[in-house]
Enzyme design. Structure first.
Site, mmCIF file in Angstrom:
data_model
loop_
_atom_site.group_PDB
_atom_site.id
_atom_site.type_symbol
_atom_site.label_atom_id
_atom_site.label_comp_id
_atom_site.label_asym_id
_atom_site.label_seq_id
_atom_site.Cartn_x
_atom_site.Cartn_y
_atom_site.Cartn_z
ATOM 1 N N CYS A 6 -1.887 0.826 -6.076
ATOM 2 C CA CYS A 6 -2.637 1.943 -5.507
ATOM 3 C C CYS A 6 -2.231 2.243 -4.066
ATOM 4 O O CYS A 6 -2.814 3.100 -3.413
ATOM 5 C CB CYS A 6 -4.141 1.681 -5.582
ATOM 6 N N GLU A 33 -2.627 -7.440 -1.423
ATOM 7 C CA GLU A 33 -2.104 -6.773 -0.219
ATOM 8 C C GLU A 33 -1.866 -7.762 0.920
ATOM 9 O O GLU A 33 -1.514 -7.369 2.023
ATOM 10 C CB GLU A 33 -3.039 -5.641 0.213
ATOM 11 N N HIS A 70 -3.903 5.740 8.112
ATOM 12 C CA HIS A 70 -4.904 6.359 7.252
ATOM 13 C C HIS A 70 -4.959 7.878 7.378
ATOM 14 O O HIS A 70 -5.294 8.577 6.427
ATOM 15 C CB HIS A 70 -6.272 5.695 7.461
ATOM 16 N N ASP A 109 -0.895 -2.213 2.990
ATOM 17 C CA ASP A 109 -1.126 -3.440 3.756
ATOM 18 C C ASP A 109 -0.105 -4.510 3.412
ATOM 19 O O ASP A 109 0.344 -5.249 4.283
ATOM 20 C CB ASP A 109 -2.549 -3.960 3.501
HETATM 21 C C1 PEP Z 1 -3.206 -0.522 0.596
HETATM 22 O O1 PEP Z 1 -3.326 -1.319 1.534
HETATM 23 O O2 PEP Z 1 -2.147 -0.293 0.006
HETATM 24 C C2 PEP Z 1 -4.382 0.236 0.147
HETATM 25 C C3 PEP Z 1 -4.334 0.989 -0.922
HETATM 26 O O3 PEP Z 1 -5.499 0.140 0.902
HETATM 27 P P1 PEP Z 1 -5.758 0.927 2.270
HETATM 28 O O4 PEP Z 1 -4.600 1.846 2.479
HETATM 29 O O5 PEP Z 1 -7.048 1.652 2.101
HETATM 30 O O6 PEP Z 1 -5.826 -0.165 3.260
HETATM 31 MG MG MG Z 2 -5.283 -1.979 2.160
#
Ligand code: PEP
Ligand code: MG
Length: 800
Positions: free
Chosen positions: A758, A687, A448, A711
């Site tokens: 996304c 995901e 993150h 994910d």
């Molecule tokens: C993902 O898992 O691709 C996603 C967009 O969610 P995050 O990165 O916030 O877990």
């Molecule tokens: Mg995710």
């Protein structure tokens, strides 16, 4: 560490020699030059005062060696000795070793913490390697390769060398660096020749080539540890793992090569390599982020048992956290720290300070300072480097005891930030004007903190192992976010190329931004919607100026993570409504709370889990904590009443049942608010592999899919997205991940619902053509990537 002084008539020659030595030892050698004279018309010469000052700069109790080129360099060096204090003078040795080979060999030995006599010997024997290689008479000083001893008590380990260039200087330096600290005799054997494995020259002289077998022999009290260290190093191909892998991959097709992650050879001269996270090239001074020790509180001494309990509980807390981190395989460092904290001697000392009337915090610091002091004066460099570990555990326990908040990162001037790792909250709080680049020694491409760096448009790289040791605060470096290189000693030629590339990058960015507001139409005339991922209202303006056609992912966690108390229904409502209003008629996709895993929630602590990424994350957590979830659902419903451009997206869905439960809760809340929940579009993130495999059934329940490749990749590949050790596996170009994306797009098409993406892959221009090819028609990415992404789409056609 033994200091090294290079005396030469030519400044450029001495700088080159020092640069090579710095490279070879990853910046660990303590080296100074005294070269050339201060006369622009006639700069060739040597200066006695400069030699004296150079000796003083690198002098410590281990001594100094001086290498000279020729003629008056020797005279200047001898005269410099006469000018020095007697105490320093005694520890200085002038040696006749050849300046290039001698400096290299001496630097490696000195950086490994070896004593003066060994460093001198290594330097003196340095020419022998070249002589032996070229078939000249070995120099009289050269250590003859010994014949293998057959000591029955010695432990041995065999290894077939796979390094493409054999055990050349760098792998040999890695062996010396890893083995010098062990208190035992070590020999390296090839055929019937056996040499001292703590000597760079001797190893290099063995002339080991690719595919030859070597044997390490160890005899003495630490033989077992030394063999284990050698084994680990050998399996890492003596620090050249990537070079070996690249060799093995040579025969694979270009197409496959193009899909490999940019994990680069660890052996680029003058640079540390890692994984690129965000493109761009920046040059700036380094700011190293390490945290300060909280002060000892001014409070009276309590009862002895209370004081003891206070420290014990804090230690226990930190040990548990470290063990958890160790279990998540984020590196041996955590187990090592946890072991340090569990040391009974450490505890005895704390207790005796408390018995003498010291408050718990003071007792802890006294003990740890004494321990750090011991490490600081340890014999070997390796042990001296453990002082930083002591500081780290001392601080963690102090934070527990004092309740101090982890420190904020403060940067005064535009800089490149180097850190071990950063929490998402650290990155979110960074001032973009001051932080021009981020380089982390840990982390992964989709952790993150990396996502946030990308969202902020900051050139960044992760997994740059060794970066914190290779550079010092204030040093000028160039971060190449395209390749994942941190240049600390580029040649003039490389620096010029980097500067040119930087200008090209800046120009391309400007022109992409100029056309960002236009639709991204493929060459064959299909308009591809491009939306933004945001983390809060602050990202919105950037998203809109970057050409976002809506928000495809609003990570609502920020509302929860930034505050010490949970946000109320009304607070949430206002944020959702305001963002939606600012978007006009463009869609706002609000993702419901997605915490757990690497996103803990300070305001709502959860019990620890052994495998948090496989535990109560995302929708699972929300369904278990209905009150928390209902507050958010009500806020979203109320915002939707006034802003019909809102849609809801549920993360971490694995079952149809979960979707039905969310819809039931929504319907219930809507009923209480006197509204019709069925009008609010509800989609899910794809995901989890289970969602891909059951996408047809899920598509019947929802209005849209959005593929979360961050994910999805970690779960398909069974590789923790934040774990440096498996970063190469967290690769969305893996065929299995691509297949999962293709299946999801096909299921969406069959059901007639839109499928967007996304995850970070959506913003990667290297993936765009492939994603269009396997059926993706909608993208959502960090704002800073949108202009480039749109420009890329305009160059492509679906049929390609
Ligand atoms: C993902 O898992 O691709 C996603 C967009 O969610 P995050 O990165 O916030 O877990
Ligand atoms: Mg995710």
């Amino acid at each position: 560490m033994v200091g090294i002084v290079v005396v030469s008539h030519s400044r450029r020659l001495a700088e080159g020699v020092a640069e090579l030595a710095t490279q070879m030892t990853q910046g660990k050698a303590n080296i100074a030059i005294a070269a050339g004279v201060d006369d622009p018309e006639n700069p060739i010469g040597t200066d006695t005062i400069a030699v004296m000052e150079a000796i003083e700069r690198v002098n410590d109790e281990k001594g100094v060696i001086v290498l000279m080129d020729l003629g008056s360099a020797l005279l200047s060096a001898e005269m410099a000795l006469d000018l020095l204090d007697d105490q320093i003078k005694e520890s200085v040795t002038l040696i006749s070793a050849p300046i290039v080979e001698g400096t290299m060999a001496a630097s490696v030995a000195a950086a490994a913490g070896l004593p003066l006599a060994t460093v001198v010997e290594e330097a003196q024997n340095a020419l022998g390697v070249k002589q032996a290689h070229l078939g000249d008479q070995p120099s009289t000083n050269a250590e003859p390769a010994q014949t293998a001893k057959q000591d029955k008590e010695a432990l041995t380990y065999d290894w077939i060398v796979q390094n493409p260039h054999g055990l050349h200087a760098r792998p040999a330096a890695a062996i010396v660096g890893a083995l010098a600290r062990f208190d035992c005799q070590l020999w390296l054997q090839k055929g019937d020749r056996q040499v001292n494995a703590k000597s760079l020259n001797s190893i290099a002289k063995l002339g080991v080539r690719c595919n030859e077998t070597i044997t390490i022999h160890a005899l003495g009290s630490q033989a077992v540890d030394a063999i284990a260290a050698f084994k680990a190093l050998a399996h890492d191909h003596f620090g050249e793992k990537q070079a070996v892998d690249d060799g093995a991959l040579e025969h694979q097709s270009d197409e496959v090569d193009a899909l490999q992650y940019e994990v680069n050879a660890q052996t680029i001269e003058g640079a540390i390599t890692g994984i690129s996270v965000n493109e761009g090239i920046v040059t700036a001074p380094v700011v190293l982020f390490t945290s300060d020790m909280p002060p000892v509180p001014d409070r009276p001494f309590g009862h002895k048992t209370d004081e003891i309990t206070h420290v014990k509980q804090a230690i226990e807390c930190v040990v548990q956290r470290l063990q958890r981190q160790a279990k998540q395989a984020k590196g041996d460092i955590f187990s090592a720290h946890s072991m340090m904290l569990s040391d009974p001697e450490l505890w005895q000392s704390v207790e005796s300070h408390i018995q003498s009337g010291m408050i718990a915090e003071q007792a802890w610091l006294e003990t740890l300072h004494a321990l750090a002091e011991e490490y600081r004066h340890a014999e070997t460099l390796y042990m001296r480097e453990r002082e930083a570990d002591v500081h780290d555990i001392a601080r963690q326990v102090m934070i527990e005891m004092t309740g101090a908040k982890p420190q904020a990162i403060e940067i005064q001037e535009p800089s490149i930030l180097l850190a071990h790792d950063l929490m998402p909250s650290d990155v979110a709080g960074l001032d973009k004007e001051k932080v021009l680049g981020i380089c982390l020694s840990e982390g992964g491409k989709t952790s993150h903190s990396a996502i946030l760096a990308r969202a902020m448009g900051i050139p960044a790289m992760v997994k740059a192992q060794g970066c914190l040791d290779a550079v010092r605060s204030g040093q000028m470096v160039t971060l190449d976010g395209f390749k994942g290189h941190l240049w600390f000693a580029p040649s003039d030629e490389i620096q010029q190329a980097l500067d040119a590339q930087k200008i090209e990058w800046q120009n391309a960015r400007k022109s992409a931004l100029a056309s960002a507001q236009q639709v991204a139409m493929t060459r064959d005339g299909i308009a591809i919607p491009v939306l933004a991922n945001i983390g809060g209202p602050n990202d919105l303006e950037n998203a809109l100026t970057s050409g976002a056609e809506g928000v495809g992912l609003f990570r609502t966690e920020f509302l929860f993570q930034d505050s010490e108390a949970l946000p109320t229904e009304d607070e949430q409502y206002q944020v959702y409504r305001d963002i939606a209003a600012a978007l006009g008629d463009k869609p706002l996709t609000i993702r419901s709370l997605d915490v757990g895993g690497d996103k803990p929630l300070a305001a709502y602590p959860m019990p620890e889990e052994d495998n948090p990424f496989l535990g109560l994350r995302g929708v699972r957590l929300c369904l278990k904590h209905e009150a928390l979830f209902n507050t958010q659902l009500r806020a979203i419903l109320k915002a939707f009443q006034v802003q019909p451009n809102i849609q809801l997206m549920i993360p971490m869905v694995a079952q149809v049942e979960e979707v039905k439960k969310v819809k039931a809760l929504l319907a219930h809340q809507a009923q209480q608010l006197g509204m019709d929940a069925s009008k609010l579009p509800v989609g899910i993130m794809i995901e989890v592999p289970a969602a891909v495999l059951n996408a047809d059934a899920l598509a019947q329940e929802v209005d849209f899919f959005s593929i979360g490749t961050n994910d999805l990749t970690q779960y398909v590949m069974a590789a923790d997205r934040g774990n440096t050790a498996v970063a190469e596996l967290v690769n969305y170009f893996e065929p299995s991940v691509l297949k999962a994306i293709e299946l999801t797009c096909a299921a969406g098409e069959r059901a007639g619902i839109p499928v967007s993406m996304c995850g970070e892959m959506a913003g990667d221009p290297n993936a765009t053509q492939m994603l269009l090819g396997i059926g993706l028609r909608k993208f959502s990415a960090s704002a800073s990537l949108l202009p480039g992404l749109k420009a890329q789409i305009r160059q492509l056609s679906l049929q390609a």
